[in-house]
Design an enzyme around this catalytic site. Structure first.
Site, PDB file in Angstrom:
ATOM      1  N   ASP A 181      53.888  37.413  30.614  1.00  0.00           N
ATOM      2  CA  ASP A 181      52.962  38.352  29.994  1.00  0.00           C
ATOM      3  C   ASP A 181      52.037  37.619  29.024  1.00  0.00           C
ATOM      4  O   ASP A 181      52.491  37.045  28.029  1.00  0.00           O
ATOM      5  CB  ASP A 181      53.768  39.427  29.259  1.00  0.00           C
ATOM      6  CG  ASP A 181      52.934  40.604  28.805  1.00  0.00           C
ATOM      7  OD1 ASP A 181      51.722  40.432  28.609  1.00  0.00           O
ATOM      8  OD2 ASP A 181      53.510  41.696  28.643  1.00  0.00           O
ATOM      9  N   ASP A 213      42.481  43.644  37.362  1.00  0.00           N
ATOM     10  CA  ASP A 213      42.705  44.923  38.028  1.00  0.00           C
ATOM     11  C   ASP A 213      41.886  45.993  37.312  1.00  0.00           C
ATOM     12  O   ASP A 213      42.037  46.188  36.101  1.00  0.00           O
ATOM     13  CB  ASP A 213      44.193  45.277  37.963  1.00  0.00           C
ATOM     14  CG  ASP A 213      44.565  46.421  38.896  1.00  0.00           C
ATOM     15  OD1 ASP A 213      43.742  47.344  39.062  1.00  0.00           O
ATOM     16  OD2 ASP A 213      45.670  46.397  39.449  1.00  0.00           O
ATOM     17  N   ARG A 240      36.744  33.612  46.853  1.00  0.00           N
ATOM     18  CA  ARG A 240      36.927  34.313  48.113  1.00  0.00           C
ATOM     19  C   ARG A 240      36.968  35.819  47.881  1.00  0.00           C
ATOM     20  O   ARG A 240      36.350  36.600  48.619  1.00  0.00           O
ATOM     21  CB  ARG A 240      38.212  33.837  48.780  1.00  0.00           C
ATOM     22  CG  ARG A 240      38.535  34.518  50.092  1.00  0.00           C
ATOM     23  CD  ARG A 240      39.712  33.855  50.768  1.00  0.00           C
ATOM     24  NE  ARG A 240      40.842  33.693  49.859  1.00  0.00           N
ATOM     25  CZ  ARG A 240      41.964  33.039  50.175  1.00  0.00           C
ATOM     26  NH1 ARG A 240      42.084  32.475  51.355  1.00  0.00           N
ATOM     27  NH2 ARG A 240      42.942  32.939  49.309  1.00  0.00           N
ATOM     28  N   GLU A 266      35.592  37.416  45.435  1.00  0.00           N
ATOM     29  CA  GLU A 266      34.252  37.855  45.051  1.00  0.00           C
ATOM     30  C   GLU A 266      33.345  37.984  46.274  1.00  0.00           C
ATOM     31  O   GLU A 266      32.566  38.941  46.378  1.00  0.00           O
ATOM     32  CB  GLU A 266      33.663  36.864  44.054  1.00  0.00           C
ATOM     33  CG  GLU A 266      32.321  37.269  43.483  1.00  0.00           C
ATOM     34  CD  GLU A 266      31.842  36.305  42.427  1.00  0.00           C
ATOM     35  OE1 GLU A 266      30.749  36.534  41.867  1.00  0.00           O
ATOM     36  OE2 GLU A 266      32.547  35.309  42.154  1.00  0.00           O
TER      37      GLU A 266
END
Length: 283
Positions: free
Chosen positions: A152, A175, A249, A251
């Site tokens: 984390d 995300d 890739r 993107e």
């Protein structure tokens, strides 16, 4: 996608020759890589909170497994929150360190590290195949300026890095958590920026990129509003993709679908006040 996603590795599938014994079956709870990244390095030592990453299963290839077995003890780091890191000791030199949160499979990370060998890159993710692939790329290209951290990033920033330790922060294609009820899970929030600011030296650059336009607008809003950061763009808007950020890739796939990619480049302002410093931290 670069925002951290938890992975539970599975054994790589390999062909066996006639008469070769079957591989030993691991006992329940036995780690896949005894000297590699731990499944939950911080355990239950820290409070539960809403996280910006979610678990998913993903297969580890034979090459990735080999890199994890051999290279993790040398270039890997579990984020357990138990100590403060000495970055000069970790990298073997006192060069500037950039933190990258969420590196996916590591291709862009490796390319940027190769192009700037005088900058150390501490790359954080929890995706085991990506960790193995980045270690493989670092060895293949002789990248002595890359270290791979597992766990984390919030615990890393809060518990394991000293104030002003970082010369930069990269968050590429996190995300987007597109559903409104999940927006609280997005990484780029005021509280995260305050924590990050406490570990960034004056003049350090925060570089974010996303192909999700509503998230890009939120990033711009919260970064602009935060007193510890200033936009490098005089017009106060998004920046064109810098030449030093590779076209990934992921993107390219987004661009093929008509997505608009936005980069944000903000600078950590001088410490003329206590902005961005959690209580208890000192310069």
């Amino acid at each position: 996608m670069s925002d951290s996603v938890m992975s539970t590795p599975e054994a790589p599938h390999a062909e066996r020759t006639a008469g070769e014994p079957a591989p030993r079956t691991r006992a329940k709870g036995e780690p896949r890589f005894p000297d590699g990244p731990k499944a939950d390095p911080a355990g239950s030592h820290f409070e539960r909170r809403i996280r910006s990453f979610q678990p998913r299963r993903s297969r580890v290839t034979a090459g990735q497994a080999d890199a994890l077995q051999r290279l993790w003890p040398v270039w890997g780091l579990d984020i357990d929150g138990s100590r403060r890191l000495d970055l000069a000791e970790l990298f073997g030199n006192g060069r500037p360190v950039v933190l990258e949160i969420g590196f996916g499979m590591g291709e862009a990370t490796a390319e940027m590290a190769a192009a700037d060998p005088d900058t150390n890159v501490l790359a954080v993710d929890v995706h085991t195949p990506g960790q193995g692939h980045l270690l493989h790329l670092a060895e293949e290209r002789g990248l002595a300026n890359v270290r791979v951290a597992n766990g984390d990033a919030i615990i890393l920033l809060r518990e394991m890095l000293a104030p002003d330790a970082l010369s930069g922060l990269r968050v590429f294609f996190p995300d987007p958590w597109p559903k409104k009820r999940h927006h609280k899970r997005r990484l780029i929030q005021p509280e995260f920026l305050t924590l990050a600011a406490s570990r960034l030296a004056p003049g350090a650059i925060v570089h974010c990129a996303t192909d999700w336009e509503p998230y890009a607008e939120q990033m711009l809003e919260v970064l602009t509003a935060h007193p510890a950061f200033g936009n490098t763009r005089e017009d106060g808007g998004f920046a064109p993709r810098p030449a030093f950020r590779p076209l990934t890739r992921f993107e390219r796939q987004g661009l093929d679908k008509g997505h608009v990619v936005n980069d944000l480049l903000f600078r950590r302002v001088p410490h003329d006040d206590r902005a961005g410093r959690p209580d208890g931290d000192t310069v």
